[in-house]
Scaffold this motif. Structure first.
Motif, PDB file in Angstrom:
ATOM      1  N   GLU A 180      -1.478   5.089   3.615  1.00 10.71           N
ATOM      2  CA  GLU A 180      -2.175   3.913   4.126  1.00 10.71           C
ATOM      3  C   GLU A 180      -1.325   3.209   5.192  1.00 10.71           C
ATOM      4  O   GLU A 180      -1.828   2.795   6.233  1.00 10.71           O
ATOM      5  CB  GLU A 180      -2.478   2.932   2.989  1.00 10.71           C
TER       6      GLU A 180
ATOM      7  N   ARG B 224       0.843  -1.205   0.000  1.00  8.11           N
ATOM      8  CA  ARG B 224       0.000   0.000   0.000  1.00  8.11           C
ATOM      9  C   ARG B 224       0.876   1.251   0.000  1.00  8.11           C
ATOM     10  O   ARG B 224       2.068   1.196   0.289  1.00  8.11           O
ATOM     11  CB  ARG B 224      -0.923  -0.004   1.224  1.00  8.11           C
TER      12      ARG B 224
ATOM     13  N   ARG C  48      -4.814  -3.172   0.633  1.00 11.27           N
ATOM     14  CA  ARG C  48      -6.059  -2.841   1.344  1.00 11.27           C
ATOM     15  C   ARG C  48      -7.096  -3.949   1.190  1.00 11.27           C
ATOM     16  O   ARG C  48      -7.669  -4.415   2.157  1.00 11.27           O
ATOM     17  CB  ARG C  48      -6.624  -1.515   0.834  1.00 11.27           C
TER      18      ARG C  48
ATOM     19  N   VAL D 277      -7.190   0.947   9.227  1.00 13.14           N
ATOM     20  CA  VAL D 277      -6.980   0.657   7.814  1.00 13.14           C
ATOM     21  C   VAL D 277      -7.728   1.684   6.975  1.00 13.14           C
ATOM     22  O   VAL D 277      -8.929   1.875   7.167  1.00 13.14           O
ATOM     23  CB  VAL D 277      -7.472  -0.760   7.467  1.00 13.14           C
TER      24      VAL D 277
END
Length: 109
Positions: free
Chosen positions: A23, A19, A62, A108
């Motif tokens: 993130e 990511r 993700r 997240v």
């Protein structure tokens, strides 16, 4: 595409988080190696030095899309790599620890 369920991951499994920086900063799996997909090609040599010689690489993002691309590329290079099904969303939903850049509880994005 070879995949693995979050529930099947064990402590000590090599986890590669692809990511982007924002993130990662918000929340990631403790102990994961961070190489953003946008930097993966440029950092491939650096990355390969961190890869365990006798272990599998578990690639996570993700939700599983970006990590599937990286895992497929690694498999094509002859590296034992699998995509973590559902990514960090499933990781967090399963109650696995997520930490931010300071080591505090994270989230997240």
């Amino acid at each position: 595409m070879p995949t693995v369920e979050v529930a099947d991951l064990k402590d000590g499994d090599f986890l590669l988080d692809v990511r982007e920086d924002d993130e990662w900063q918000a929340g990631h799996a403790e102990g994961a190696l961070h190489v953003p997909i946008s930097e993966f090609a440029a950092r491939y040599g650096e990355f390969t030095q961190a890869v365990p010689q006798d272990g599998r690489i578990h690639v996570i993002c993700r939700s599983g899309g970006r990590s599937a691309q990286v895992a497929m590329y690694l498999v094509q290079q002859g590296i034992d790599a699998v995509n973590v099904d559902g990514g960090m969303q499933v990781w967090a939903a399963a109650g696995r620890p997520v930490v931010d850049a300071k080591g505090e509880p994270g989230s997240v994005l």
